[in-house]
Design an enzyme around this catalytic site. Structure first.
Site, PDB file in Angstrom:
ATOM      1  N   HIS A 660       0.842  -1.199   0.000  1.00 28.95           N
ATOM      2  CA  HIS A 660       0.000   0.000   0.000  1.00 28.95           C
ATOM      3  C   HIS A 660       0.878   1.251   0.000  1.00 28.95           C
ATOM      4  O   HIS A 660       1.601   1.520   0.960  1.00 28.95           O
ATOM      5  CB  HIS A 660      -0.882  -0.026   1.243  1.00 28.95           C
ATOM      6  CG  HIS A 660      -1.771   1.162   1.382  1.00 28.95           C
ATOM      7  ND1 HIS A 660      -3.011   1.224   0.806  1.00 28.95           N
ATOM      8  CD2 HIS A 660      -1.583   2.337   2.012  1.00 28.95           C
ATOM      9  CE1 HIS A 660      -3.567   2.386   1.087  1.00 28.95           C
ATOM     10  NE2 HIS A 660      -2.725   3.079   1.821  1.00 28.95           N
ATOM     11  N   ASP A 708      -1.200  -9.646  -0.519  1.00 27.29           N
ATOM     12  CA  ASP A 708      -0.328  -8.712  -1.250  1.00 27.29           C
ATOM     13  C   ASP A 708      -1.145  -7.912  -2.253  1.00 27.29           C
ATOM     14  O   ASP A 708      -1.048  -8.126  -3.459  1.00 27.29           O
ATOM     15  CB  ASP A 708       0.793  -9.487  -1.955  1.00 27.29           C
ATOM     16  CG  ASP A 708       1.769  -8.538  -2.643  1.00 27.29           C
ATOM     17  OD1 ASP A 708       1.907  -7.386  -2.178  1.00 27.29           O
ATOM     18  OD2 ASP A 708       2.377  -8.939  -3.651  1.00 27.29           O
ATOM     19  N   GLU A 717       1.129  -2.586   4.136  1.00 30.31           N
ATOM     20  CA  GLU A 717       1.738  -1.277   3.921  1.00 30.31           C
ATOM     21  C   GLU A 717       3.255  -1.422   4.038  1.00 30.31           C
ATOM     22  O   GLU A 717       3.772  -2.461   4.464  1.00 30.31           O
ATOM     23  CB  GLU A 717       1.207  -0.260   4.950  1.00 30.31           C
ATOM     24  CG  GLU A 717       1.555   1.166   4.568  1.00 30.31           C
ATOM     25  CD  GLU A 717       0.586   2.222   5.110  1.00 30.31           C
ATOM     26  OE1 GLU A 717      -0.433   1.848   5.710  1.00 30.31           O
ATOM     27  OE2 GLU A 717       0.862   3.415   4.908  1.00 30.31           O
TER      28      GLU A 717
HETATM   29  O1  9MR Z   1       1.928   0.768  12.555  1.00 27.07           O
HETATM   30  C1  9MR Z   1       0.827   1.425  13.172  1.00 27.07           C
HETATM   31  C2  9MR Z   1       0.072   0.459  14.025  1.00 27.07           C
HETATM   32  O2  9MR Z   1       0.890  -0.013  15.076  1.00 27.07           O
HETATM   33  C3  9MR Z   1      -1.166   1.137  14.579  1.00 27.07           C
HETATM   34  O3  9MR Z   1      -1.937   0.196  15.270  1.00 27.07           O
HETATM   35  C4  9MR Z   1      -1.976   1.752  13.442  1.00 27.07           C
HETATM   36  C5  9MR Z   1      -3.181   2.516  13.918  1.00 27.07           C
HETATM   37  O4  9MR Z   1      -2.822   3.696  14.587  1.00 27.07           O
HETATM   38  O5  9MR Z   1      -1.182   2.640  12.694  1.00 27.07           O
HETATM   39  C6  9MR Z   1      -0.049   2.045  12.117  1.00 27.07           C
HETATM   40  O6  9MR Z   1       0.683   3.026  11.498  1.00 27.07           O
HETATM   41  C7  9MR Z   1       0.203   3.636  10.319  1.00 27.07           C
HETATM   42  C8  9MR Z   1       0.022   5.108  10.613  1.00 27.07           C
HETATM   43  O7  9MR Z   1      -1.038   5.294  11.487  1.00 27.07           O
HETATM   44  C9  9MR Z   1      -0.122   5.948   9.364  1.00 27.07           C
HETATM   45  N1  9MR Z   1       0.914   5.675   8.419  1.00 27.07           N
HETATM   46  C10 9MR Z   1       0.997   4.281   8.057  1.00 27.07           C
HETATM   47  C11 9MR Z   1       1.265   3.424   9.267  1.00 27.07           C
HETATM   48  C12 9MR Z   1       1.423   1.954   8.898  1.00 27.07           C
HETATM   49  O8  9MR Z   1       0.224   1.377   8.509  1.00 27.07           O
END
Ligand code: 9MR
Length: 737
Positions: A660, A708, A717
């Protein structure tokens, strides 16, 4: 699509392209006049883009110069959906010139415009038929079917016909293609390392296996060890150990139970390449810098967020309304992930980990690979030049003197609203906003700036001095404001990164300040903290929210006169013993076994961070069990897993490549690249928060909670703190012989 869908996750069950099956008695068409035989009504189109009927199809000339897919669309409202019912969404469509992408959705026609189902095929001039099946999780009379067409610089032509949303069809079951049942590290094993594999089989007694060279000759043989049902996958498995074979080679395969594994090598070159590639990832994440074609062929792009339209830029960013009355220049830094946000807490752990990789390298005399970045050749190790790009940004996030909360750091800066995919950074038209300061962000700044002060001193004393001053100021400000927490609700336009436990961050920041200055006042904070003696090594050793281990590891490994340091070192070894025991019991050799088999968001980085503890224990003891455990942990990431795939782009015969991302969005726009080699996917995530994963993976067991696909932002992501973990471990393994 990530976050454009709003918070409510609303879709469940299966999605597949299917041939039209036999009609069931209760199939009900929801779309009116889908064949356009009765003219245009009740279809609508965006203002200025009238529908014309051409050869019985509905056609529009899509204007160029819009940003998001949903800026211009054709659709039909007032569609009924029933929760739990499965629908087949089908249509024929064409686009000219070739390759334009339509985002076809079923969603809510009113705010917050939740997306229930989406697909983004690239269209041909000749036209094609498309069909998808999904199950609705909502009941509503306000759904819509829409074809979103925006986001192209140039004008293009779109035609659609035979639009159907048929209710009452049978649900589809998604079956991942997992290839041969013998699972190996598809990249390669170290000749001197452990060499284990996993066989998925119905057999319950030992089976023979053969190791074959590239010519097909058997070079080793043995018998499998039945392991019963593996909790993490639900499969009946055996393990295979061919560690005794040590001859370097390429194109080896392992054969058992009539199946031949994907090919792999025996050698150490793979980790040398991965050490550099996993670090090169950061240059292409840079904000505020042009990515140069000569340095990254195929990945060149203009600088993002430097105040050039349509960007509103990061050069002069206001706070969210009511949060502050000043503006800051917060250009630079790395984009966090597949979004354009920049978050101090996640930037912090990523920076720490790259600096920690560098600092470890100074202890073990590791080479610093060239990263082909603009600063290469400047006598500063490239890893430090790359990390400084982020450090300069983190420093800019600190509230300047004279303002309320001076010395604290803003938690994050990102778009006011979520943007769609694809979207190159320099084309993001959203207002950028600073979010409130937080204690966690401030302590991330204090920790990393203090660490920087000690590591950049010999290359740039002025920068080291500036960093240390900022770190001290931040630490004092955090002590004065110890409970300013980023809320979970602040997740519009960017991730929340909410964190209301900051004992760990105080401990980590004090540790870095102490290791850099040797000052008693910081040692006092460390020694008084309950975190210092707590058992901090749980299912996952550390992550962006849990940073105690960052402090503990550095206190154990970076020389200092801290009283009781032997016990600190022993605590790392105890933690490593835990992960070793978990790995030993795991038929796939994974040093991670979360409670109730609930795999974390970004589990691949959790596994890697557990391996950092194992690797650190090896550095402390030189006990080969810990080194071997790290190597075996890599096997999981590189293919020895239930899905039989490598999670590192470009490594292994089958690897994640549709992560992503708004700019590596090849899956949505063939003109864009896939992520660069060395990009780590988040990996199995039991909570599957995104609708796409929900549509495919509902009910998934552990390792199977991954797909994927670019739409799956919760399993697939790419993120700076995940690649920093990969880089740290790749450097460790590259140094092994
Ligand atoms: O990696 C993060 C995960 O631990 C959290 O649970 C989640 C929700 O807050 O967010 C993930 O991080 C994302 C971030 O919020 C925005 N950029 C992309 C990050 C990876 O998905």
């Amino acid at each position: 699509m990530k976050r454009a869908i709003g918070a409510a996750a609303v879709l469940a069950a299966a999605f597949l392209v299917v041939p039209s099956g036999p009609a069931l008695a209760d199939e009900v068409e929801q779309v009116v006049n889908g064949g356009f035989t009765a003219g245009v009504d009740p279809w609508w189109s965006s203002p200025g883009m009238p529908i014309t009927l051409t050869d019985g199809r509905a056609c529009v000339t899509v204007p160029g110069g819009t940003t998001d897919k949903w800026d211009v669309s054709v659709g039909q409202n007032d569609i009924d959906l029933v929760a739990g019912e499965t629908y087949r969404f089908s249509f024929t469509a064409s686009g000219a010139p070739e390759g334009h992408v339509v985002r076809a959705i079923t969603g809510l026609s009113v705010a917050p415009y939740d997306t229930y189902f989406e697909a983004s095929p690239a269209l041909t001039v000749a036209g094609d038929s498309y069909a998808y099946t999904f199950t609705s999780a909502v009941t509503t009379a306000q759904a819509q079917v829409a074809f979103q067409l925006g986001g192209s610089a140039e004008s293009w032509g779109f035609c659609v016909d035979d639009v159907s949303l048929l209710g009452g069809v049978p649900p589809e079951v998604y079956e991942p293609d997992t290839g041969p049942r013998v699972r190996v590290n598809q990249v390669g094993y170290l000749p001197s390392g452990p060499k284990r594999a996993t066989l998925v089989t119905a057999a319950t007694t030992a089976l023979p296996w053969q190791l074959k060279n590239s010519a097909g000759a058997t070079v080793a043989r043995g018998r499998t060890t039945p392991r019963g049902t593996d909790v993490s996958s639900g499969q009946n498995v055996h393990s295979i150990d061919f560690s005794g074979y040590r001859r370097a080679g390429t194109g080896l395969t392992l054969v058992a139970d009539g199946e031949t594994s994907r090919p792999f090598d025996l050698g150490k070159q793979a980790y040398d390449r991965l050490r550099a590639d996993s670090l090169k990832f950061f240059y292409t994440q840079r904000s505020g810098a042009e990515i140069r074609a000569d340095l990254r062929p195929g990945y060149a792009r203009p600088a993002g967020h430097v105040d050039v339209a349509p960007n509103l830029g990061d050069g002069d960013v206001p706070c969210q309304p009511g949060v502050c009355d000043y503006r800051l220049d917060v250009t630079g830094g790395w984009y966090d992930a597949g979004d354009h946000g920049k978050y101090v807490v996640n930037g912090g752990i990523s920076t720490w980990q790259l600096l920690s990789e560098y600092e470890r390298g100074t202890r073990v005399h590791a080479p610093n690979p060239s990263l082909a970045i603009p600063e290469s050749g400047d006598r500063v190790p490239d890893i430090l030049d790359e990390t400084r790009w982020e450090l300069e940004f983190l420093l800019k996030m600190q509230v300047p003197a004279g303002h309320p909360y001076a010395g604290m750091a803003h938690h994050k800066i990102h778009d006011a609203a979520w943007t769609g995919l694809p979207l190159l950074p320099h084309l993001d038209p959203q207002q950028r906003e600073l979010h409130p300061v937080s204690t966690a962000a401030t302590l991330n700044l204090a920790a990393t700036a203090a660490q920087a002060a000690r590591l950049y001193r010999r290359f740039d004393p002025a920068f080291a001095k500036r960093s240390l001053a900022a770190a001290r100021t931040a630490f004092t400000a955090a002590q004065a404001n110890p409970a300013l927490f980023a809320p979970v609700t602040d997740g519009t336009g960017g991730g929340a990164y909410n964190d209301s436990v900051v004992d760990d961050d105080f401990y980590w920041a004090a540790a870095e300040l102490y290791l850099t200055t040797g000052e008693k006042r910081y040692a006092d904070v460390i020694l008084a903290s309950p975190v210092h003696t707590a058992d901090i090594f749980g299912a996952g050793a550390f992550d962006w929210a849990n940073t105690a281990a960052a402090g503990r590891l550095d206190l154990a490994l970076v020389p200092s006169k801290l009283p009781g340091r032997a016990e600190v070192r022993a605590s790392i070894v105890r933690g490593a013993e835990k992960y070793l025991a978990i790995q030993k019991a795991h038929p796939y050799g994974v040093p991670y076994a979360p409670a109730n088999n609930m795999w974390d968001w970004g589990s691949n980085s959790t596994i890697l961070n557990n391996m950092v503890v194992l690797a650190s224990a090896y550095d402390l003891t030189h006990d080969r069990r810990f080194r071997d455990a790290v190597l075996e942990g890599m096997d999981y990431l590189l293919g020895r897993n239930a899905l039989n795939m490598s999670y590192v782009t470009g490594y292994g015969e089958v690897s994640s490549h549709n992560q992503h991302s708004r700019w590596y969005a090849h899956q949505l726009d063939p003109a864009l690249p896939n992520p660069p080699a060395g990009s780590l996917a988040g990996g199995a995530n039991s909570s599957i928060q995104d609708p796409y994963a929900q549509s495919k993976l509902t009910g998934c067991v552990g390792q199977f909670c991954y797909i994927d696909d670019i739409q799956s932002w919760s399993t697939n992501e790419l993120t700076i703190n995940w690649n920093s973990a990969l880089a740290w471990i790749a450097a460790f393994t590259a140094g092994l012989h």
